[in-house]
Design a protein around this motif. Structure first.
Motif, PDB file in Angstrom:
ATOM      1  N   GLU A  40      -5.994   0.901 -41.990  1.00  0.00           N
ATOM      2  CA  GLU A  40      -6.658   0.080 -41.541  1.00  0.00           C
ATOM      3  C   GLU A  40      -7.095  -0.972 -42.593  1.00  0.00           C
ATOM      4  O   GLU A  40      -7.137  -0.630 -43.907  1.00  0.00           O
ATOM      5  CB  GLU A  40      -8.009   0.827 -41.256  1.00  0.00           C
ATOM      6  CG  GLU A  40      -7.988   1.794 -39.988  1.00  0.00           C
ATOM      7  CD  GLU A  40      -9.115   2.763 -39.669  1.00  0.00           C
ATOM      8  OE1 GLU A  40     -10.064   2.243 -40.345  1.00  0.00           O
ATOM      9  OE2 GLU A  40      -9.356   3.234 -38.661  1.00  0.00           O
ATOM     10  N   VAL A  41      -7.494  -2.179 -42.462  1.00  0.00           N
ATOM     11  CA  VAL A  41      -7.613  -3.333 -43.228  1.00  0.00           C
ATOM     12  C   VAL A  41      -8.863  -4.078 -42.405  1.00  0.00           C
ATOM     13  O   VAL A  41      -9.167  -3.800 -41.536  1.00  0.00           O
ATOM     14  CB  VAL A  41      -6.682  -4.187 -43.401  1.00  0.00           C
ATOM     15  CG1 VAL A  41      -5.369  -3.440 -44.171  1.00  0.00           C
ATOM     16  CG2 VAL A  41      -6.032  -4.618 -42.132  1.00  0.00           C
ATOM     17  N   ASN A  42      -9.442  -4.831 -43.441  1.00  0.00           N
ATOM     18  CA  ASN A  42     -10.244  -5.855 -42.958  1.00  0.00           C
ATOM     19  C   ASN A  42      -9.544  -7.184 -42.946  1.00  0.00           C
ATOM     20  O   ASN A  42      -9.053  -7.663 -44.004  1.00  0.00           O
ATOM     21  CB  ASN A  42     -11.458  -6.198 -43.735  1.00  0.00           C
ATOM     22  CG  ASN A  42     -12.619  -5.140 -43.657  1.00  0.00           C
ATOM     23  OD1 ASN A  42     -12.714  -4.573 -42.457  1.00  0.00           O
ATOM     24  ND2 ASN A  42     -13.080  -4.612 -44.812  1.00  0.00           N
ATOM     25  N   SER A  43      -9.329  -7.882 -41.809  1.00  0.00           N
ATOM     26  CA  SER A  43      -8.411  -8.805 -41.554  1.00  0.00           C
ATOM     27  C   SER A  43      -8.880  -9.655 -40.252  1.00  0.00           C
ATOM     28  O   SER A  43      -9.206  -9.206 -39.301  1.00  0.00           O
ATOM     29  CB  SER A  43      -6.824  -8.568 -41.570  1.00  0.00           C
ATOM     30  OG  SER A  43      -6.226  -9.499 -41.429  1.00  0.00           O
ATOM     31  N   ARG A  99      -6.712  -2.222 -37.430  1.00  0.00           N
ATOM     32  CA  ARG A  99      -5.672  -1.283 -37.425  1.00  0.00           C
ATOM     33  C   ARG A  99      -4.339  -1.962 -37.574  1.00  0.00           C
ATOM     34  O   ARG A  99      -3.930  -2.586 -36.442  1.00  0.00           O
ATOM     35  CB  ARG A  99      -5.740  -0.025 -36.613  1.00  0.00           C
ATOM     36  CG  ARG A  99      -4.830   1.180 -37.044  1.00  0.00           C
ATOM     37  CD  ARG A  99      -5.012   2.386 -36.030  1.00  0.00           C
ATOM     38  NE  ARG A  99      -4.495   2.221 -34.699  1.00  0.00           N
ATOM     39  CZ  ARG A  99      -5.300   1.873 -33.670  1.00  0.00           C
ATOM     40  NH1 ARG A  99      -6.378   2.289 -33.777  1.00  0.00           N
ATOM     41  NH2 ARG A  99      -4.529   1.518 -32.395  1.00  0.00           N
ATOM     42  N   ASN A 129      -5.190 -10.520 -47.734  1.00  0.00           N
ATOM     43  CA  ASN A 129      -5.109  -9.113 -48.010  1.00  0.00           C
ATOM     44  C   ASN A 129      -4.464  -8.520 -49.206  1.00  0.00           C
ATOM     45  O   ASN A 129      -4.792  -7.603 -49.722  1.00  0.00           O
ATOM     46  CB  ASN A 129      -4.580  -8.433 -46.600  1.00  0.00           C
ATOM     47  CG  ASN A 129      -5.584  -8.573 -45.622  1.00  0.00           C
ATOM     48  OD1 ASN A 129      -5.243  -9.480 -44.928  1.00  0.00           O
ATOM     49  ND2 ASN A 129      -6.699  -7.717 -45.554  1.00  0.00           N
ATOM     50  N   GLU A 181     -15.478   1.171 -41.825  1.00  0.00           N
ATOM     51  CA  GLU A 181     -15.191   0.380 -43.084  1.00  0.00           C
ATOM     52  C   GLU A 181     -14.519  -0.742 -42.819  1.00  0.00           C
ATOM     53  O   GLU A 181     -14.531  -1.717 -43.682  1.00  0.00           O
ATOM     54  CB  GLU A 181     -14.780   0.934 -44.220  1.00  0.00           C
ATOM     55  CG  GLU A 181     -15.830   2.148 -44.703  1.00  0.00           C
ATOM     56  CD  GLU A 181     -15.390   2.698 -45.840  1.00  0.00           C
ATOM     57  OE1 GLU A 181     -14.307   2.321 -46.524  1.00  0.00           O
ATOM     58  OE2 GLU A 181     -15.898   3.656 -46.540  1.00  0.00           O
ATOM     59  N   HIS A 182     -13.466  -0.814 -42.014  1.00  0.00           N
ATOM     60  CA  HIS A 182     -12.581  -1.835 -41.521  1.00  0.00           C
ATOM     61  C   HIS A 182     -12.509  -2.331 -40.182  1.00  0.00           C
ATOM     62  O   HIS A 182     -13.004  -1.586 -39.448  1.00  0.00           O
ATOM     63  CB  HIS A 182     -11.120  -1.402 -41.808  1.00  0.00           C
ATOM     64  CG  HIS A 182     -10.980  -0.621 -43.273  1.00  0.00           C
ATOM     65  ND1 HIS A 182     -11.274   0.507 -43.556  1.00  0.00           N
ATOM     66  CD2 HIS A 182     -10.777  -1.496 -44.553  1.00  0.00           C
ATOM     67  CE1 HIS A 182     -11.010   0.439 -45.037  1.00  0.00           C
ATOM     68  NE2 HIS A 182     -10.819  -0.451 -45.396  1.00  0.00           N
ATOM     69  N   ASN A 183     -12.052  -3.466 -39.853  1.00  0.00           N
ATOM     70  CA  ASN A 183     -12.204  -4.176 -38.612  1.00  0.00           C
ATOM     71  C   ASN A 183     -10.910  -4.185 -37.715  1.00  0.00           C
ATOM     72  O   ASN A 183     -10.878  -4.535 -36.529  1.00  0.00           O
ATOM     73  CB  ASN A 183     -12.706  -5.439 -38.606  1.00  0.00           C
ATOM     74  CG  ASN A 183     -11.980  -6.413 -39.445  1.00  0.00           C
ATOM     75  OD1 ASN A 183     -10.940  -6.184 -39.714  1.00  0.00           O
ATOM     76  ND2 ASN A 183     -12.665  -7.477 -39.530  1.00  0.00           N
TER      77      ASN A 183
END
Length: 370
Positions: free
Chosen positions: A68-71, A54, A96, A50-52
């Protein structure tokens, strides 16, 4: 004790509650959180879920944690985390830590807005009885504060004896609304009996055998060429001088023949010169004095709309006095609201001064060139 909440306030409260709900973890984190440097690793297409990205960081307990995040951040970045539970961590940047929550809040605000404006109709209020823990809705209830505000309006003269067409220009100050100015001026002339309306039977179309009643407008009993009238009023009255009577669509056609399809010449040649000499305007726009006069009328109309039921049932005589002080600018009260006032006054006509009753009774006779 009962709290009254209007539609706008309920909307504002709901938005504040939504933002508080979504941002409460962030606010809590700002209070108790620790900040440190973390390292952001981009995940490959095969390992990303789900995230791109870490993020790895070392907490105060000298252990390494990751989340984990989307950033779009690469390399090192600021991290904020709960020292008691370091697995609860955020990238500490606008994208974020703030923007995501704003987006979620706005998405949640859309159905909330729809619900609020569907749940409470215009001029309805939500009532919260704190003593009995009861919630209900209805028209605004009369309070001591309302009584004080009403008395203030009753005892306060307008700063300027504004005419309805002046208020129309204060409200719109745009040539594309000239037809509204014409409509309200014709209505004012009718109230003053400068023009009159007579219903006559006419054949509406050639294929219709039956005649139907239609309004015809002509000069009224109070009309005289020597009357002290404004140039705007005189110009509108002039179209009746050589006609016994005119249908409403014929009034519009005569004005369009003289002033153009959108009445532009009427605005430029008649309205604008008058407005340029008025103390309410500067360079064709409302000045500070004009804005004050507009506010005085608007506040009275707003008060009447908000307290309609209480005013017509408990304060009808004083309401009639308030309307009389508005120089026929009550013509800008919405028709549905005004009809309720007029019907109540007609039913209780023995309580209302004859002059006021005549004015109110002849208001909104649907004179319109639209």
């Amino acid at each position: 004790m009962t709290i009254q909440i209007g539609r706008l306030k309920l909307f504002i409260i709901s938005v504040i509650l939504l933002f508080s709900f979504f941002f409460s973890p962030n606010i809590h984190m700002m209070i108790i959180g620790e900040k440190t440097e973390g390292t952001v690793f981009k995940l490959s297409a095969f390992t990303a879920g789900e995230h791109n990205s870490r993020v790895n960081f070392v907490a105060l307990d000298h252990k390494e944690y990751k989340f984990e995040v989307n950033s779009n951040v690469k390399g090192t970045a600021k991290v904020i985390y709960d020292p008691e539970n370091p697995e609860d961590a955020y990238l500490f940047n606008f994208m974020n830590f703030v923007l995501e929550k704003i987006i979620f809040s706005l998405l949640a605000a859309i159905p909330s807005t729809i619900f609020v404006f569907f749940f409470l109709k215009k001029n309805q209020y939500l009532f919260i009885d704190l003593k009995r823990f009861k919630i209900s809705k209805g028209l605004k209830r009369w309070t001591a504060t309302d009584e004080e505000a009403f008395n203030h309006l009753l005892n306060s003269q307008l700063s300027y004896s504004v005419q309805p067409f002046e208020y129309a220009y204060l409200h719109y100050h745009d040539s594309k609304f000239t037809h509204i100015l014409i409509n309200v001026t014709l209505q004012k002339l009718f109230i003053d009996k400068q023009i009159e309306i007579t219903n006559k039977l006419v054949q509406v179309n050639k294929t219709d055998d039956k005649q139907k009643p239609r309004p015809f407008v002509s000069l009224g009993v109070n009309y005289s060429p020597n009357n002290s009238l404004t140039t705007i009023e005189k110009e509108l009255l002039s179209i009746f001088e050589h006609s016994e009577s005119l249908r409403l669509h014929e009034i519009r056609l005569k004005l369009q023949q003289k002033f153009g399809p959108e009445f532009n010449k009427f605005h430029l040649e008649i309205v604008k010169p008058f407005i340029d000499q008025s103390s309410l305007f500067t360079l064709g726009k409302p000045n500070e004095f004009g804005k004050k006069v507009h506010s005085e009328i608007a506040s009275r109309i707003s008060f009447i709309e908000k307290h309609l039921d209480d005013l017509i049932h408990e304060h009808l005589i004083d309401l009639s006095k308030l309307l009389n002080l508005m120089n026929e600018c009550w013509l800008f009260i919405p028709i549905e609201t005004f009809d309720k006032i007029k019907n109540e006054m007609i039913q209780r006509k023995e309580e209302i001064p004859t002059e006021i009753l005549h004015k109110i009774g002849s208001g909104y006779t649907r004179i319109s060139i639209n």
